[in-house]
Scaffold this motif. Structure first.
Motif, PDB file in Angstrom:
ATOM      1  N   ARG A 121       8.373   6.827  -6.378  1.00 13.82           N
ATOM      2  CA  ARG A 121       8.781   7.764  -5.187  1.00 13.82           C
ATOM      3  C   ARG A 121       9.781   7.645  -4.151  1.00 13.82           C
ATOM      4  N   MET A 122      10.346   7.910  -3.209  1.00 19.47           N
ATOM      5  CA  MET A 122      10.977   7.536  -2.385  1.00 19.47           C
ATOM      6  C   MET A 122      11.763   7.886  -1.232  1.00 19.47           C
ATOM      7  N   MET A 134      14.904   3.638   3.179  1.00 18.25           N
ATOM      8  CA  MET A 134      12.991   3.855   2.454  1.00 18.25           C
ATOM      9  C   MET A 134      13.007   3.081   1.490  1.00 18.25           C
ATOM     10  N   ASP A 135      13.673   4.222   0.024  1.00 23.76           N
ATOM     11  CA  ASP A 135      14.263   3.452  -1.708  1.00 23.76           C
ATOM     12  C   ASP A 135      14.806   2.503  -1.546  1.00 23.76           C
ATOM     13  N   ARG A 169       0.750  -1.178   0.065  1.00 21.75           N
ATOM     14  CA  ARG A 169       0.063  -0.254  -0.113  1.00 21.75           C
ATOM     15  C   ARG A 169       1.016   1.249   0.116  1.00 21.75           C
ATOM     16  N   ILE A 170       1.793   1.145   0.824  1.00 22.06           N
ATOM     17  CA  ILE A 170       2.843   3.132   0.904  1.00 22.06           C
ATOM     18  C   ILE A 170       3.994   2.716  -0.926  1.00 22.06           C
ATOM     19  N   ALA A 171       3.933   1.259  -1.242  1.00 21.10           N
ATOM     20  CA  ALA A 171       4.256   1.411  -3.046  1.00 21.10           C
ATOM     21  C   ALA A 171       3.412   2.038  -3.676  1.00 21.10           C
ATOM     22  N   ASP A 172       1.660   1.830  -3.263  1.00 20.48           N
ATOM     23  CA  ASP A 172       0.491   2.223  -4.393  1.00 20.48           C
ATOM     24  C   ASP A 172       1.269   3.587  -3.875  1.00 20.48           C
ATOM     25  N   GLU A 173       0.697   3.963  -2.937  1.00 17.97           N
ATOM     26  CA  GLU A 173       0.379   5.798  -2.527  1.00 17.97           C
ATOM     27  C   GLU A 173       1.965   6.030  -2.958  1.00 17.97           C
ATOM     28  N   VAL A 205      11.947   2.857  -8.833  1.00 17.12           N
ATOM     29  CA  VAL A 205      11.956   3.084  -7.200  1.00 17.12           C
ATOM     30  C   VAL A 205      12.647   4.109  -7.878  1.00 17.12           C
ATOM     31  N   VAL A 206      12.583   4.752  -7.607  1.00 12.48           N
ATOM     32  CA  VAL A 206      13.611   6.490  -7.694  1.00 12.48           C
ATOM     33  C   VAL A 206      12.984   6.871  -6.422  1.00 12.48           C
ATOM     34  N   THR A 207      14.395   7.095  -6.315  1.00 10.57           N
ATOM     35  CA  THR A 207      15.230   8.108  -4.856  1.00 10.57           C
ATOM     36  C   THR A 207      14.647   9.268  -5.098  1.00 10.57           C
TER      37      THR A 207
END
Length: 250
Positions: A151-152, A192-193, A139-143, A209-211
């Motif tokens: 984007r993390m 986190m990223d 869910r965190i990834a989707d949001e 996944v983009v830092t």
């Protein structure tokens, strides 16, 4: 021991009810699904009759700033008032690591308000601060997704298995009140990223996944240590890769 679990049909609450029952306690799930509504007070007096401990693992249906603050103020206020009338001796609440560091974040501000009501209630209490659950990673990834990119921020991240959250909360509930708090987190600390880059690979998810140091989480930019506990935290034993390969992770 009769223990009422507010939010007892949810992710952590259902695990708590099972674990407490396995240890011989009368664990009673309480939620709107069982006829108990902490916002209106419906069913509270009846379910708390004879209860020694109340565990509150409920959550707001909305994370919008005003709505979440209103939820925790109203729900917790009604619950504590009912506990006082019922003679409940121990109130246990599940909260989030880092709430006190970021009063500018609406959800954190609401949890702080909840904790202040508990501390001022006169009822013996224990508060458990947990980091993010493994179960919420997708869910965190989707949001955090914009287009095909997740984007993390490169901040510290130390998630924990819901099973170990329930285990710790249950252990605290059957013990003497802390009249304070304990922090719990997973055994591994990541960026986190980097965590989500590895997680998406493990999921077979092709999103990139983009830092992004300015990426928002809980609606705000996070600082280096906002999401991890300080010294003295209780650490779980289940690693994310092992959890992902288990029945719970699948």
């Amino acid at each position: 021991m009769r223990i009422v679990v507010i939010g007892g049909t949810g992710l952590i609450g259902s695990k708590l009810v099972t674990k407490l029952g396995e240890h011989g306690h009368e664990a009673v799930p309480a939620s709107p699904n069982t006829g108990v509504n902490t916002l209106t007070g419906e069913g509270l007096a009846e379910v708390l009759d004879g209860a020694s401990v109340v565990i509150d693992v409920s959550n707001s249906p909305s994370f919008e700033d005003t709505a979440v603050l209103e939820f925790f103020r109203t729900s917790t206020g009604n619950l504590l008032a009912a506990e006082e009338k019922a003679g409940v001796g121990h109130h246990v609440a599940l909260s989030v690591v880092g709430t006190e560091r970021r009063p500018d974040i609406g959800y954190f501000r609401a949890k702080v308000a909840q904790e202040e009501l508990i501390k001022d209630s006169g009822i013996a209490f224990s508060i458990v601060h947990a980091t993010q659950f493994f179960e919420f990673a997708r869910r965190i990834a989707d949001e955090a997704t914009a287009g095909e990119a997740v984007r993390m921020p490169p901040v510290l991240f130390q998630p924990i298995a819901g099973e170990e959250v329930a285990q710790t909360v249950g252990r605290v509930a059957v013990g003497s009140p802390l009249n304070g708090r304990v922090d719990i987190a997973g055994p591994e600390r990541f960026r986190m990223d980097e965590f989500f880059r590895s997680a998406l690979t493990a999921w077979g998810d092709e999103r990139e996944v983009v830092t992004d140091p300015h990426a928002h989480y809980f609606g705000a930019e996070m600082r280096e240590s906002d999401l991890v506990p300080g010294d003295g935290a209780v650490l779980g034993e289940i690693k994310y890769a092992d959890w992902l390969a288990s029945d719970a992770g699948r």
